[in-house]
Design a protein around this motif. Structure first.
Motif, PDB file in Angstrom:
ATOM      1  N   ARG A  46       0.205   2.269  -4.934  1.00  0.00           N
ATOM      2  CA  ARG A  46      -0.098   3.632  -4.610  1.00  0.00           C
ATOM      3  C   ARG A  46      -0.671   3.887  -3.195  1.00  0.00           C
ATOM      4  O   ARG A  46      -0.289   4.569  -2.304  1.00  0.00           O
ATOM      5  CB  ARG A  46      -0.899   4.338  -5.735  1.00  0.00           C
ATOM      6  N   ASN A  47      -1.651   2.950  -2.897  1.00  0.00           N
ATOM      7  CA  ASN A  47      -2.387   3.003  -1.767  1.00  0.00           C
ATOM      8  C   ASN A  47      -1.396   2.675  -0.592  1.00  0.00           C
ATOM      9  O   ASN A  47      -1.425   3.170   0.361  1.00  0.00           O
ATOM     10  CB  ASN A  47      -3.721   2.002  -1.735  1.00  0.00           C
ATOM     11  N   LEU A  48      -0.674   1.703  -0.812  1.00  0.00           N
ATOM     12  CA  LEU A  48       0.244   1.020   0.243  1.00  0.00           C
ATOM     13  C   LEU A  48       1.195   2.232   0.514  1.00  0.00           C
ATOM     14  O   LEU A  48       1.625   2.478   1.692  1.00  0.00           O
ATOM     15  CB  LEU A  48       0.923  -0.295  -0.222  1.00  0.00           C
ATOM     16  N   LEU A  49       1.771   2.780  -0.599  1.00  0.00           N
ATOM     17  CA  LEU A  49       2.797   4.024  -0.471  1.00  0.00           C
ATOM     18  C   LEU A  49       2.272   5.160   0.265  1.00  0.00           C
ATOM     19  O   LEU A  49       3.075   5.832   0.920  1.00  0.00           O
ATOM     20  CB  LEU A  49       3.467   4.308  -1.945  1.00  0.00           C
ATOM     21  N   ASP A  50       0.937   5.266  -0.038  1.00  0.00           N
ATOM     22  CA  ASP A  50       0.307   6.619   0.568  1.00  0.00           C
ATOM     23  C   ASP A  50       0.001   6.335   2.094  1.00  0.00           C
ATOM     24  O   ASP A  50      -0.374   7.355   2.627  1.00  0.00           O
ATOM     25  CB  ASP A  50      -0.892   6.867  -0.007  1.00  0.00           C
TER      26      ASP A  50
END
Length: 379
Positions: free
Chosen positions: A168-172
């Motif tokens: 999620r952090n990468l995608l955000d």
């Protein structure tokens, strides 16, 4: 490999790479004039990934007896000469590697403990590597890989306590990629040092296609490869860049799923399952096609035949937690797996049910190619 809430490690990472979230590969070292060329006759070794783990249900828990039968099938039916033994659990990894070596297969032994403290991951790696060294000293053909895609599966490199949180952090877009790379480099150097301290044969690592790795740390460049091109020449051109380090190149994973359009989805082929549903179900109106999967793997092997490869290992032999439901397409999770075999449960709705696998068209396609390779050159 080991699933986390229904999504595989390799699928997560290759999906992120295809979305442009991985960093760029940088050259390291000089090319050796004796290597780094195309047109050298393809992989020296042909293999398959065999994942060990606890299993998601009681019915799919690790079974040594089942594993022994699978290893024999890999040798005698798939005609592979190499097996990538991967997953977590030192006991599972070592008993499987030992069985593969006993049956005359080359072993690529790769522990992949994730979502654990760094010290535990390194200890798990060291213990597995010590066993690999014992195999090597007793004459087995074995390479040791310290792991795969550390930046996603080792806590502390990318922010987040679990794989899902890190995704999620990468995608955000909230990740500082420079800081991430520094932490990745630090852990990779530690892992290589641990590997060298316990194993004295060829040391490798399995990276995603666009990972930035200091390959001077390793003897073998390992790449998990999930590209799709319409032309063979495009594969050859892309693969040739991994030869720049002048070291043996192993394709540590390649494959696709069994539905129309899966190869074009690249590393995102898995993303057709709604994991929030109970039971999990296929999204949309996919058309199952084992022929599509088989054709893509054959296409890749054609391309590999024009590249100087140390090894190519198909992902993967069996995915027990993605059963085939021939009469229920909405819950035919095998469509979204990369497995060469389909899992058939005796009682589809019972998590304790016994099961068996049956070969897909991809299994037969690889078996023909692997048999020709094994009878056509010396190991």
């Amino acid at each position: 490999m080991r699933k986390t809430k229904g999504i595989k490690r390799a699928q997560f990472l290759t999906g992120l790479a295809s979305a442009g979230l991985a960093v760029t590969v940088l050259p390291a070292g000089r090319a050796d004039a004796a290597r780094g060329r195309t047109g050298r006759g393809g992989p020296r070794h042909h293999g398959v990934v065999y994942t060990v783990g606890e299993g998601e249900t009681p019915g799919t828990a690790f079974s040594a007896a089942r594993m022994r039968k699978d290893i024999r099938a890999i040798r005698d039916e798939l005609h592979a000469d190499t097996v990538d033994v991967t997953g977590d659990g030192v006991a599972r990894l070592t008993v499987t590697a030992g069985e593969a070596a006993e049956q005359g297969l080359r072993v690529w032994l790769q522990p992949t403990l994730g979502d654990a403290p760094e010290r535990d991951i390194l200890d798990h790696m060291a213990e597995t590597g010590r066993f690999a060294e014992r195999l090597r000293r007793h004459g087995a053909a074995v390479d040791f890989s310290v792991g795969c895609e550390f930046w996603l599966f080792v806590p502390g490199i990318v922010p987040g306590d679990t794989v899902l949180e890190r995704v999620r952090n990468l995608l955000d877009g909230t990740v500082d990629h420079d800081a991430m790379q520094r932490r990745l480099d630090r852990f990779t150097a530690k892992a290589a040092a641990v590997g060298r301290s316990v194993f004295h044969g060829r040391l490798g690592y399995a990276a995603a296609q666009d990972d930035r790795v200091d390959w001077r740390l390793f003897d073998i460049v390992g790449i998990d490869y999930y590209s799709y091109f319409p032309r063979r020449a495009d594969y050859v051109r892309e693969l040739s860049r991994y030869l720049r380090w002048g070291k043996p190149l192993a394709i540590t994973e390649f494959g696709t799923c069994a539905y129309v359009g899966a190869p074009q989805a690249g590393g995102m082929g898995w993303d057709v399952v709604d994991y929030d549903k109970e039971p999990e179900e296929i999204k949309g109106d996919l058309v199952r096609s084992e022929r599509t999967q088989a054709a893509y793997l054959s296409q890749l092997l054609d391309a590999f035949s024009s590249v100087d490869l140390y090894a190519a290992m198909a992902f993967e032999f069996v995915t027990a937690d993605a059963p085939h439901r021939p009469d229920d397409p909405r819950h035919d999770l095998d469509m979204a797996s990369y497995s060469l075999t389909k899992t058939i449960k005796d009682r589809p709705d019972d998590p304790d049910s016994d099961w068996h696998w049956e070969p897909k068209e991809a299994f037969h396609a690889l078996a023909r190619r692997y048999h020709a390779a094994r009878t056509g050159h010396r190991r």
